[in-house]
Write a protein that holds these residues in place. Structure first.
Motif, short mmCIF file in Angstrom:
data_model
loop_
_atom_site.label_atom_id
_atom_site.label_comp_id
_atom_site.label_asym_id
_atom_site.label_seq_id
_atom_site.Cartn_x
_atom_site.Cartn_y
_atom_site.Cartn_z
N LEU A 133 0.85 -1.23 -0.11
CA LEU A 133 0.06 0.08 -0.07
C LEU A 133 0.77 1.28 -0.03
O LEU A 133 0.65 2.39 -0.53
N ALA A 134 2.02 1.13 0.58
CA ALA A 134 2.81 2.38 0.77
C ALA A 134 3.37 2.73 -0.75
O ALA A 134 3.44 4.00 -1.13
N THR A 135 3.60 1.68 -1.52
CA THR A 135 3.95 1.98 -2.85
C THR A 135 2.66 2.55 -3.75
O THR A 135 2.84 3.10 -4.79
N GLN A 136 1.54 2.09 -3.67
CA GLN A 136 0.29 2.36 -3.95
C GLN A 136 0.07 3.94 -4.09
O GLN A 136 -0.52 4.77 -4.95
N VAL A 137 0.23 4.29 -2.51
CA VAL A 137 -0.20 5.79 -2.21
C VAL A 137 0.68 6.76 -2.33
O VAL A 137 0.41 7.81 -2.42
N LEU A 138 2.02 6.30 -2.14
CA LEU A 138 3.23 7.00 -2.51
C LEU A 138 4.09 6.27 -3.56
O LEU A 138 5.23 6.09 -3.13
N LEU A 151 9.10 2.82 6.17
CA LEU A 151 8.94 2.94 4.84
C LEU A 151 8.59 4.30 4.52
O LEU A 151 8.87 4.70 3.34
N VAL A 152 8.20 5.13 5.32
CA VAL A 152 7.72 6.59 5.33
C VAL A 152 8.40 7.28 6.54
O VAL A 152 8.29 6.86 7.70
N GLN A 153 8.86 8.48 6.08
CA GLN A 153 9.50 9.48 7.12
C GLN A 153 8.50 10.62 7.09
O GLN A 153 7.77 10.85 6.24
N ARG A 154 8.55 11.51 8.18
CA ARG A 154 7.66 12.33 8.32
C ARG A 154 8.52 13.53 9.00
O ARG A 154 9.59 13.35 9.56
N LEU A 167 10.81 9.80 -2.19
CA LEU A 167 11.08 10.97 -1.62
C LEU A 167 10.21 12.01 -2.00
O LEU A 167 10.45 13.29 -1.77
N GLU A 168 8.98 11.74 -2.57
CA GLU A 168 8.05 12.99 -2.77
C GLU A 168 7.21 13.56 -1.62
O GLU A 168 6.61 12.50 -1.23
N PRO A 169 7.32 14.74 -1.37
CA PRO A 169 6.83 15.09 -0.06
C PRO A 169 5.22 15.32 -0.37
O PRO A 169 5.13 15.81 -1.24
N VAL A 170 4.55 14.93 0.74
CA VAL A 170 3.10 14.85 0.61
C VAL A 170 2.47 15.49 1.99
O VAL A 170 3.08 15.16 2.93
N TYR A 183 4.89 14.06 4.84
CA TYR A 183 5.48 12.68 4.85
C TYR A 183 5.84 12.33 3.53
O TYR A 183 5.31 13.14 2.45
N TRP A 184 6.87 11.29 3.33
CA TRP A 184 7.49 10.96 2.13
C TRP A 184 7.91 9.55 2.19
O TRP A 184 8.33 9.17 3.30
N ARG A 185 7.86 8.54 1.14
CA ARG A 185 8.35 7.58 1.02
C ARG A 185 9.79 7.22 1.15
O ARG A 185 10.48 7.96 0.03
#
Length: 109
Positions: free
Chosen positions: A49-54, A89-92, A58-61, A99-101
């Motif tokens: 799911l991390a790959t699906q939503v991000l 998987l994700v940092q914030r 490194l793209e910040p959302v 957040y970004w993957r």
């Protein structure tokens, strides 16, 4: 490369380890209604799911945007967001505003 060496579309789309390891088996109509019980299944679903939503590393959302994206694929978007952070998987940002993957997974194309 010969025709025998070219992977078929179905082989390229198959998850590592085969159908039994495919995290999509836990989704109903593309949506996760409840987290699987086994730890390795939870990790696989979270990574998928991390790959699906991000999809872009490194793209910040914004927190709101990530939650909205997760709401489309998971019954508990806040819990899934937390799981993605807990699994690394994700940092914030410190305040949780962005957040970004950070990790490429076996589900990246």
């Amino acid at each position: 490369m010969t025709a025998e060496q070219v992977p078929s579309d179905s082989a390229a789309a198959a998850p590592p380890g085969g159908a039994a390891d495919d995290p999509r088996r836990f989704l109903r109509s593309g949506r996760l209604e409840s987290m699987p019980r086994r730890w390795r299944d939870k990790v696989a679903v979270t990574r998928y799911l991390a790959t699906q939503v991000l999809p872009i590393l490194l793209e910040p959302v914004t927190e709101r945007d990530l939650t909205d994206r997760l709401h489309e694929v998971a019954h508990d978007p806040v819990g899934m967001r937390r799981a993605m952070v807990d699994h690394g998987l994700v940092q914030r940002t410190r305040d949780g505003a962005e957040y970004w993957r950070t990790e490429r997974t076996e589900y990246d194309v």
